[in-house]
Design an enzyme around this catalytic site. Structure first.
Site, PDB file in Angstrom:
ATOM      1  N   ARG A  41      29.583  18.564  32.844  1.00 52.06           N
ATOM      2  CA  ARG A  41      29.656  18.374  31.392  1.00 52.06           C
ATOM      3  C   ARG A  41      29.679  16.891  31.042  1.00 52.06           C
ATOM      4  O   ARG A  41      28.695  16.338  30.568  1.00 52.06           O
ATOM      5  CB  ARG A  41      30.886  19.112  30.845  1.00 52.06           C
ATOM      6  CG  ARG A  41      30.818  19.413  29.349  1.00 52.06           C
ATOM      7  CD  ARG A  41      31.353  18.302  28.473  1.00 52.06           C
ATOM      8  NE  ARG A  41      32.725  17.937  28.772  1.00 52.06           N
ATOM      9  CZ  ARG A  41      33.352  16.919  28.197  1.00 52.06           C
ATOM     10  NH1 ARG A  41      32.714  16.153  27.302  1.00 52.06           N
ATOM     11  NH2 ARG A  41      34.600  16.621  28.533  1.00 52.06           N
ATOM     12  N   THR A  52      39.740   7.939  25.969  1.00 55.78           N
ATOM     13  CA  THR A  52      38.367   8.259  25.577  1.00 55.78           C
ATOM     14  C   THR A  52      37.481   7.031  25.481  1.00 55.78           C
ATOM     15  O   THR A  52      36.309   7.062  25.865  1.00 55.78           O
ATOM     16  CB  THR A  52      38.376   9.013  24.234  1.00 55.78           C
ATOM     17  OG1 THR A  52      39.351  10.067  24.297  1.00 55.78           O
ATOM     18  CG2 THR A  52      37.012   9.600  23.939  1.00 55.78           C
ATOM     19  N   HIS A  61      42.534  12.027  31.779  1.00 57.07           N
ATOM     20  CA  HIS A  61      41.069  12.001  31.706  1.00 57.07           C
ATOM     21  C   HIS A  61      40.678  10.590  31.276  1.00 57.07           C
ATOM     22  O   HIS A  61      40.852  10.216  30.114  1.00 57.07           O
ATOM     23  CB  HIS A  61      40.582  13.040  30.680  1.00 57.07           C
ATOM     24  CG  HIS A  61      39.099  13.090  30.501  1.00 57.07           C
ATOM     25  ND1 HIS A  61      38.333  14.126  30.989  1.00 57.07           N
ATOM     26  CD2 HIS A  61      38.231  12.251  29.876  1.00 57.07           C
ATOM     27  CE1 HIS A  61      37.066  13.919  30.667  1.00 57.07           C
ATOM     28  NE2 HIS A  61      36.977  12.783  29.990  1.00 57.07           N
ATOM     29  N   HIS A  78      38.047   7.134  31.134  1.00 53.70           N
ATOM     30  CA  HIS A  78      36.693   6.573  31.157  1.00 53.70           C
ATOM     31  C   HIS A  78      36.759   5.136  31.681  1.00 53.70           C
ATOM     32  O   HIS A  78      37.813   4.493  31.674  1.00 53.70           O
ATOM     33  CB  HIS A  78      36.058   6.636  29.776  1.00 53.70           C
ATOM     34  CG  HIS A  78      35.612   8.022  29.405  1.00 53.70           C
ATOM     35  ND1 HIS A  78      34.302   8.419  29.456  1.00 53.70           N
ATOM     36  CD2 HIS A  78      36.323   9.118  29.008  1.00 53.70           C
ATOM     37  CE1 HIS A  78      34.205   9.692  29.091  1.00 53.70           C
ATOM     38  NE2 HIS A  78      35.431  10.142  28.823  1.00 53.70           N
ATOM     39  N   HIS A 100      34.488  -9.361  62.593  1.00 52.07           N
ATOM     40  CA  HIS A 100      34.959  -8.077  62.066  1.00 52.07           C
ATOM     41  C   HIS A 100      34.576  -6.925  62.984  1.00 52.07           C
ATOM     42  O   HIS A 100      35.403  -6.060  63.288  1.00 52.07           O
ATOM     43  CB  HIS A 100      34.406  -7.848  60.660  1.00 52.07           C
ATOM     44  CG  HIS A 100      35.009  -8.741  59.626  1.00 52.07           C
ATOM     45  ND1 HIS A 100      34.639  -8.702  58.301  1.00 52.07           N
ATOM     46  CD2 HIS A 100      35.957  -9.698  59.726  1.00 52.07           C
ATOM     47  CE1 HIS A 100      35.344  -9.604  57.627  1.00 52.07           C
ATOM     48  NE2 HIS A 100      36.143 -10.219  58.474  1.00 52.07           N
TER      49      HIS A 100
END
Length: 539
Positions: A26, A192, A219, A221, A316
Site C-alpha cells: 500500500r 506522516t 509508522h 516516513h 580490513h
C-alpha cells in the site's frame, strides 16, 4: 540453572515481542516509478507470509479495482503466518458509516484487519477537513465502533500524530483516548511528514503509551532520513507494533525500512519479532521485492545491500579473515548476506587470496603468484580497468598468472557493420572468424546493436563445440567514458554482467574503441563460463 533459563526465555517471549506490520503493497506502492500488477502483489504477499510478518496491508479496496480484486484472491491464499489488513479512513464528515462507500468497501473486502486513518493534528481538522474538533473525535469513534461490531480487528492510524503533539498536545491525546474507548485494538502514531526529531518522538510516544489502554505502534516516513531511528526510538519508549516497508519503499523519501528495522530489533535490541526464525531470508526477500518493483536494490542498504559487508581496504579483509567481528558488526549470514572482498588498486594480498578462494582458486601457499596477480591488477586499474564488479575477469587474470590455459577459442578477426537507411531502423551485422581446436569457423550474426551482433556471431561459431553456452545470457551492459576531456577519442570501460542457471558474474574490457572494449569483456564472460563449467565437471 535450567529453570532460570526457561523463565528468562518466557519473559522475553511475553515482554519483548514486537509486531511487524508490512505496508509495502500500500504505502510502498506509492513509490515514484513503482507500479505493481495484481500478480506482483499476490507474489509479494506470499513471500511476506513465508518470512513471517504479523500483518500484510494489501491496499485500499475502496480506491481501485486492483486492490479490490487483491483481497478476493488473497483470501484464498491460505496465509500461514500473517493477517491481511485493508486500509481506509474514518467516515466522511457528511455521511454515516452505513452510507459511506469507503467504509463499506472495507467491510466487503472481508479482511480480518482494517487500518483506519484519522486526523490527530488540529491543523488538519480545522483547515483540511474544515470541521470542528469535536466532530473529528466523533468520526473516529463512530468508525471504529462500527467496524468492531462486525468482528473486525481495528488498527487506528493517528495521522500527523507527532506534529499535532508538538502544537496541541491535549487535543492529539484526546484522539487517542477516543480511539481506545471505541475499541481500537492498536493505535499507531504516525510521523506522516517525516520531519520529527528523536527527542520529540521519545517524549510523545511515552506519553501515548501512558494514555492509551491498547498497544501502541509507530509508522514513520523518511523525509529527514530518520525513519529507522524514529522507529527504534519509539520502541525504546514503549511501542510494541512497528510499521514499514521492504527496502524503505514509499511516497517521497519512503517509509521506515523493515530490512533495517527488523535486524536492529532482533540482533541489537534483543526484541523478539515474528520473523526472527526467518531472518536469514531477509536479503532474498529484499532482492525479490526490488526485482518485482523494477527498482534496483541499493548496494549500500544496511544488512541486505551488496556492499553491506564488502571490504576494499587490505587491512580490513585481513582482519575479517582472522576474526570476523574485527571488521563486521554482525555475521552477514544472519541476514542472508555474505562477506565480499573487493579487488582494486587499494587491495592487499588478503583481498586477492579471499576473492580467489571464493572462485575456487587456492593461493594460500603461493605468495609469489599473489604478488604477481596484485601487481598486474594494480597496473590494469591504473589503465582504467575496474575489477570490483568483474569477478569473472579477475578469476581469468589469476588463472593466467598461475600458468593455466583459459583460452577455448582464438579470434581470427571480425567486422561489424552498422547500417542506417532512409525509412529503416539501424541495422547491425557482425562477421567473425574464430579457430576452435584445429578447425576454423566463419559466421555472421545480426543484432539490435554492434555488441549484440558480435555476441550472436560468436555464439553461432562456438556453441556447437561448447553446448553449455546455451544456458548463458548477457543481462547487463554498461559503458563508462574514463576521461571526458578526450571527447570521442576517450578510452571507455565496458562492464558486462552474465548469468546461467547457477551463477551471475561480471567481466570488464577497456579500450579507446568501444567495440574492442566490448569484445574484451564479451570474450571474458564466455571464457569464464567455460572455465567454471570445466572446474565443476572435475568435482
Amino acid at each position: 540453572m535450567k529453570a532460570i533459563s526457561t523463565i528468562n526465555n518466557l519473559k522475553k517471549i511475553l515482554g519483548d515481542k514486537i509486531e511487524i506490520y508490512d505496508t509495502t503493497l500500500r504505502d510502498g506502492a506509492q513509490t515514484e516509478g513503482v507500479s505493481y500488477t495484481l500478480e506482483d502483489k499476490l507474489r509479494i504477499a506470499e513471500r511476506l507470509d513465508d518470512f513471517g510478518v504479523d500483518f500484510i496491508e494489501g491496499g485500499f479496496p475502496g480506491s481501485n479495482r486492483k486492490d479490490k480484486e487483491f483481497f478476493i484472491k488473497a483470501a484464498k491464499m491460505g496465509l500461514k503466518n500473517s493477517k491481511l489488513s485493508a486500509f481506509g479512513s474514518t467516515r466522511r464528515k457528511d455521511a454515516t458509516c452505513a452510507r459511506d462507500t469507503g467504509i463499506q468497501s472495507l467491510v466487503k473486502s472481508e479482511a480480518p484487519v482494517v487500518c483506519i486513518v484519522g486526523k490527530s493534528w488540529d491543523l488538519h481538522v480545522n483547515h483540511v477537513l474544515k470541521i470542528i474538533l469535536k466532530q473529528n473525535i466523533e468520526m473516529i469513534a463512530d468508525t471504529i465502533g462500527y467496524l468492531k461490531k462486525r468482528g473486525i480487528i481495528v488498527i487506528f492510524y493517528a495521522e500527523h500524530f507527532y506534529d499535532g503533539y508538538a502544537e496541541n498536545k491535549g487535543y492529539t491525546l484526546d484522539t487517542l483516548k477516543a480511539a481506545s474507548e471505541a475499541g481500537a485494538d492498536r493505535i499507531v502514531l504516525c510521523d506522516t511528514n517525516g520531519g520529527s526529531m528523536l527527542n520529540l518522538v521519545a517524549d510523545a510516544t511515552a506519553e501515548a503509551v501512558a494514555v492509551a489502554r491498547v498497544p501502541i505502534g509507530i509508522h514513520a516516513h523518511n523525509d529527514s532520513g530518520l525513519a529507522v531511528a524514529v522507529t527504534l526510538t519509539a520502541v525504546e519508549s514503549g511501542a510494541t507494533h512497528v510499521q514499514g516497508t521492504i527496502n524503505g519503499l514509499g511516497e517521497r523519501c519512503g517509509n521506515a525500512n523493515l530490512c533495517t528495522v527488523i535486524p536492529n530489533l532482533t540482533l541489537k535490541m534483543n526484541k523478539l519479532c515474528a520473523n526472527e526464525r526467518n531472518l536469514r531470508k531477509l536479503t532474498e526477500l529484499a532482492n525479490f521485492v526490488s526485482e518485482l518493483g523494477n527498482q534496483p536494490l541499493g548496494n549500500k542498504l544496511p544488512y541486505v545491500g551488496k556492499s553491506a559487508f564488502a571490504h576494499k581496504a587490505g587491512l580490513h579483509i585481513d582482519g575479517v579473515r582472522k576474526i570476523r567481528r574485527s571488521n563486521e558488526h554482525i555475521l552477514p549470514e544472519l541476514t542472508g548476506n555474505n562477506t565480499r572482498a573487493l579487488v582494486s588498486e587499494m587491495a592487499g594480498k588478503a583481498n586477492v587470496i579471499h576473492v580467489a578462494s571464493r572462485l575456487g582458486i587456492n593461493l594460500e601457499n603461493n605468495p609469489t603468484a599473489v604478488s604477481e596477480i596484485l601487481e598486474e591488477l594494480k597496473e590494469l586499474e591504473y589503465c582504467g580497468y575496474q575489477f570490483e564488479a568483474a569477478e569473472g575477469s579477475f578469476a581469468l587474470l589469476a588463472l593466467r598468472k598461475l600458468g593455466r590455459n583459459t583460452s577455448y577459442f582464438e579470434l581470427g578477426g571480425f567486422r561489424v557493420v552498422v547500417d542506417k537507411r532512409r525509412g529503416r531502423e539501424i541495422f547491425s551485422e557482425a562477421t567473425i572468424k574464430v579457430r576452435v581446436g584445429a578447425g576454423e569457423e566463419l559466421t555472421v550474426g545480426e543484432g539490435d546493436g554492434p555488441v549484440n551482433a558480435l555476441d550472436n556471431a560468436l555464439r553461432k561459431a562456438i556453441e556447437p563445440f561448447y553446448p553449455s553456452l546455451k544456458e548463458m545470457r548477457l543481462t547487463d551492459y554498461k559503458v563508462r567514458v574514463l576521461d571526458e576531456r578526450d571527447g570521442t577519442a576517450a578510452a571507455v570501460r565496458v562492464l558486462i554482467v552474465s548469468r546461467d542457471g547457477a551463477d551471475v558474474w561480471g567481466t570488464v574490457g577497456v579500450d579507446e574503441n568501444v567495440i574492442q572494449a566490448s569484445w574484451k569483456a564479451l570474450v571474458d564472460s564466455i571464457e569464464y563460463k567455460l572455465v567454471k563449467d570445466n572446474v565443476k565437471s572435475r568435482l
